[in-house]
Design a protein around this motif. Structure first.
Motif, short mmCIF file in Angstrom:
data_model
loop_
_atom_site.label_atom_id
_atom_site.label_comp_id
_atom_site.label_asym_id
_atom_site.label_seq_id
_atom_site.Cartn_x
_atom_site.Cartn_y
_atom_site.Cartn_z
N ARG A 35 0.84 -1.20 0.00
CA ARG A 35 0.00 0.00 0.00
C ARG A 35 0.88 1.25 0.00
O ARG A 35 2.03 1.23 0.41
N THR A 36 0.29 2.34 -0.47
CA THR A 36 1.01 3.61 -0.50
C THR A 36 0.91 4.28 0.87
O THR A 36 -0.17 4.38 1.44
N VAL A 37 2.05 4.70 1.36
CA VAL A 37 2.13 5.32 2.68
C VAL A 37 2.70 6.72 2.52
O VAL A 37 3.65 6.93 1.77
N VAL A 38 2.13 7.69 3.21
CA VAL A 38 2.69 9.03 3.30
C VAL A 38 3.09 9.22 4.76
O VAL A 38 2.25 9.10 5.65
N ALA A 39 4.37 9.48 4.98
CA ALA A 39 4.89 9.60 6.34
C ALA A 39 5.55 10.96 6.54
O ALA A 39 6.20 11.48 5.64
N ASP A 40 5.37 11.51 7.74
CA ASP A 40 6.07 12.73 8.11
C ASP A 40 7.48 12.36 8.54
O ASP A 40 7.66 11.42 9.32
N LEU A 41 8.47 13.09 8.02
CA LEU A 41 9.83 12.88 8.50
C LEU A 41 9.94 13.52 9.89
O LEU A 41 9.39 14.59 10.13
N PRO A 42 10.63 12.87 10.80
CA PRO A 42 10.68 13.38 12.18
C PRO A 42 11.55 14.62 12.33
O PRO A 42 12.37 14.94 11.46
N VAL A 43 11.36 15.29 13.45
CA VAL A 43 12.22 16.42 13.82
C VAL A 43 13.66 15.92 13.81
O VAL A 43 13.95 14.80 14.23
N GLY A 44 14.56 16.74 13.31
CA GLY A 44 15.97 16.37 13.24
C GLY A 44 16.38 15.80 11.90
O GLY A 44 17.53 15.43 11.71
N SER A 45 15.44 15.72 10.96
CA SER A 45 15.76 15.19 9.63
C SER A 45 16.51 16.21 8.80
O SER A 45 16.30 17.40 8.93
N GLY A 46 17.35 15.71 7.94
CA GLY A 46 18.04 16.57 6.98
C GLY A 46 17.24 16.60 5.69
O GLY A 46 16.09 16.16 5.63
N GLY A 47 17.84 17.10 4.65
CA GLY A 47 17.18 17.10 3.35
C GLY A 47 16.29 18.28 3.08
O GLY A 47 15.50 18.24 2.14
N GLY A 48 16.37 19.32 3.86
CA GLY A 48 15.53 20.48 3.66
C GLY A 48 15.80 21.20 2.35
O GLY A 48 14.95 21.94 1.86
N LYS A 49 16.96 20.97 1.76
CA LYS A 49 17.30 21.63 0.50
C LYS A 49 16.83 20.83 -0.70
O LYS A 49 16.88 21.31 -1.82
N ASP A 50 16.37 19.60 -0.46
CA ASP A 50 15.87 18.77 -1.55
C ASP A 50 14.53 19.32 -2.03
O ASP A 50 13.72 19.81 -1.24
N SER A 51 14.29 19.22 -3.31
CA SER A 51 13.03 19.72 -3.86
C SER A 51 11.99 18.61 -3.87
O SER A 51 12.31 17.42 -3.84
N VAL A 52 10.73 19.00 -3.90
CA VAL A 52 9.63 18.05 -3.96
C VAL A 52 9.82 17.17 -5.19
O VAL A 52 10.17 17.64 -6.26
N GLY A 53 9.62 15.87 -5.01
CA GLY A 53 9.81 14.92 -6.10
C GLY A 53 11.16 14.21 -6.05
O GLY A 53 11.38 13.25 -6.79
N THR A 54 12.05 14.65 -5.19
CA THR A 54 13.36 14.01 -5.06
C THR A 54 13.18 12.60 -4.52
O THR A 54 12.42 12.36 -3.59
N ARG A 55 13.91 11.66 -5.11
CA ARG A 55 13.89 10.27 -4.64
C ARG A 55 14.94 10.12 -3.55
O ARG A 55 16.04 10.64 -3.67
#
Length: 145
Positions: free
Chosen positions: A57-77
């Protein structure tokens, strides 16, 4: 004046960032899969979401506090690790060592300590200034009739 920011930084360190680092480390042995960044923004503050397939099944998950990747754009794998019993608990594989959150916890803790020391030094200087301003060189006393 610096006491309030010192307490806030200390609380951020102890109540938010240290638990975030522990949470990220708990996902080290989680299931590994490819995900797509669905919501970008301030990932360090827990405002990013990823979508992936788990248990058919398709899951949408929130990344937790402390995650990196804020510079990645939407759609990044990216590669994520998730809890097998609850796929909505997921983190970027690059973050599961918890180092980013731990560094922020140490930095905010050090900032809190610095502001606390500055508050104490300011109080000492103010006390000395008051004593120096009195004619006897001691702190002024209330007059008793």
């Amino acid at each position: 004046m610096a006491l309030v920011p010192a307490l806030l930084l200390g609380a951020l360190s102890v109540l938010v960032m240290l638990p975030a680092a522990q949470h990220l480390r708990a996902l080290r042995n989680g299931e590994r899969t490819q995900a797509t960044l669905q919501t970008g923004g301030s990932c360090m503050m827990g405002r990013c979401r990823v979508g992936f397939e788990a248990a058919g099944r398709t899951v949408v998950a929130d990344l937790p506090v402390g995650s990196g990747g804020g510079k990645d754009s939407v759609g990044t794998r990216l590669t994520v690790r998730y809890r097998a019993d609850d796929p909505r608990v997921a983190a970027r594989e690059d973050d599961v060592d918890g180092d980013g959150a731990a560094v922020l916890a140490v930095a905010s803790g050090a900032g809190a300590l610095l502001l606390l020391v500055l508050s104490v030094l300011a109080a000492i200087a103010l006390g000395r200034q008051r004593r120096a301003g009195s004619p006897t060189g001691r702190a002024p006393q209330d007059a008793h009739p």
